[in-house]
Design a protein around this motif. Structure first.
Motif, PDB file in Angstrom:
ATOM      1  N   PHE A 125       0.697  -1.060   0.107  1.00 12.74           N
ATOM      2  CA  PHE A 125       0.113  -0.065   0.000  1.00 12.74           C
ATOM      3  C   PHE A 125       0.911   1.322  -0.072  1.00 12.74           C
ATOM      4  O   PHE A 125       0.137   2.281  -0.010  1.00 12.74           O
ATOM      5  N   GLY A 126       2.169   0.989  -0.075  1.00 11.12           N
ATOM      6  CA  GLY A 126       2.917   2.285  -0.131  1.00 11.12           C
ATOM      7  C   GLY A 126       4.295   2.240  -1.194  1.00 11.12           C
ATOM      8  O   GLY A 126       3.719   2.419  -2.261  1.00 11.12           O
ATOM      9  N   ALA A 127       5.345   1.928  -0.945  1.00 16.15           N
ATOM     10  CA  ALA A 127       6.507   1.813  -2.032  1.00 16.15           C
ATOM     11  C   ALA A 127       6.151   0.911  -2.848  1.00 16.15           C
ATOM     12  O   ALA A 127       6.387   1.140  -4.087  1.00 16.15           O
ATOM     13  N   GLY A 128       5.362  -0.103  -2.603  1.00 12.18           N
ATOM     14  CA  GLY A 128       5.335  -1.223  -3.876  1.00 12.18           C
ATOM     15  C   GLY A 128       4.360  -0.712  -5.037  1.00 12.18           C
ATOM     16  O   GLY A 128       4.638  -1.019  -6.115  1.00 12.18           O
ATOM     17  N   ILE A 129       3.298   0.179  -4.793  1.00 15.47           N
ATOM     18  CA  ILE A 129       2.555   0.802  -5.807  1.00 15.47           C
ATOM     19  C   ILE A 129       3.546   1.777  -6.626  1.00 15.47           C
ATOM     20  O   ILE A 129       3.422   1.465  -8.006  1.00 15.47           O
TER      21      ILE A 129
END
Length: 319
Positions: A220-224
């Protein structure tokens, strides 16, 4: 050279080897596979059948067919008629050296041999080869049949032309070859992932976060952000109009703070159980095959969405 390849030998048919087999088959190539493991042929068939719906969705080449995969009983039988060899055996150097000597003795001298190793050096694997000039590392990412990145490098005795030919072939089957500029253990991508993995284990071991917390922090943070733009460009934007130069000046001093612990924690039974129990709970009773199908659909949706947005902004697929 890439267009002349019609038959690929897959040596080792675990998760990675089966992934290669799927990609080769989807691009209309014949596959001859070998693996000494118990029930290896049945496991390969199950893996390919599980991957085929995703491969069908992204598009099969003319003539692509699961029936074009043949399982044989020896390494020699697998490679003797192959136009390209991809080895995906366990990460044990002694095993790799022995296996590459077998492959080298049986394959035609002009055939490129790629190794899927995630960290062993090609120079070491060449030790007993009569034709070390044709051995390269072609390190893919799971699932091989969907993710395009493949890290390519040669050893001290690898001919530069062999790296060129390997890159051309990988590109012809829809991959994005990245040439690793220096021979180094772990190459590039796994070194980055290893740092994240080590820090994750510390956070779990110290009771700061659960496995679910860590996965949420990424997805929900860096991965997106990482799905459409790499870390360097993300930080370039974070620097405002002045870009990376300003970002480095502003946030660079924080690198000296003791936030991270790059040395791995001791893998105690307690830590192993915390990680394993956590991921089992996250699976909520879903089998690995079910999770693979979910993952495949997500990967395809993300790649298709990025392609649409790139087109909208006048970017090429390579941007």
């Amino acid at each position: 050279m890439a267009n002349a390849i019609k038959t690929c030998a897959v040596i080792g048919t675990g998760v990675i080897g089966a992934g290669w087999a799927g990609r080769f088959l989807a691009h209309g190539l014949d596959v001859v596979a070998w693996d000494p493991g118990p029930d290896a042929e049945a496991k390969l068939k199950a893996s390919l059948e599980n991957a085929w719906p995703a491969l069908t969705r992204v598009g099969l080449a003319k003539g692509a067919d699961l029936k074009r995969c043949r399982f044989v009983k020896t390494v020699e039988e697998a490679v003797k008629g192959a136009d390209f060899v991809q080895e995906s055996a366990p990460e044990v150097l002694e095993l790799k050296i022995k296996l590459h000597a077998q492959i080298d003795a049986a394959a035609r001298p002009d055939v490129i041999v790629g190794s899927s190793t995630s960290g062993l050096l090609p120079t070491d694997m060449q030790a007993k080869c009569r034709h070390p000039e044709r051995l390269v590392v072609g390190h893919p990412f799971n699932p091989v049949y969907l993710l395009p990145l493949v890290e390519v490098l040669g050893g001290k005795k690898t001919a530069p032309a062999s790296v060129d030919r390997a890159c051309a072939f990988y590109q012809s089957i829809g991959m994005r070859p990245m040439r690793v500029k220096k021979e180094i253990e772990g190459f590039v991508a796994d070194r980055l992932l290893e740092a994240l993995w080590r820090e994750s284990l510390h956070l779990i071991n110290d009771g700061v976060a659960t496995t679910a917390d860590i996965d949420d922090a990424m997805r929900f943070g860096a991965g997106i952000r990482f799905s459409y733009m790499g870390q360097m460009m993300i930080y370039h934007i974070a620097g405002g109009d002045a870009g990376m130069h300003h970002f480095m000046k502003q946030f660079g001093p924080a690198l000296k703070l003791p936030w991270t612990k790059l040395v791995a924690p001791e893998l105690t039974e307690d830590l192993i159980n915390k990680v394993a129990d956590g991921t089992t709970a996250q699976a909520k009773g879903r089998t690995v095959k079910e999770l693979e199908r979910y993952r495949n659909d997500c990967i395809i949706e993300v790649m298709e969405a990025i392609a649409r947005v790139k087109k909208k902004h006048g970017m090429s697929p390579e941007d």
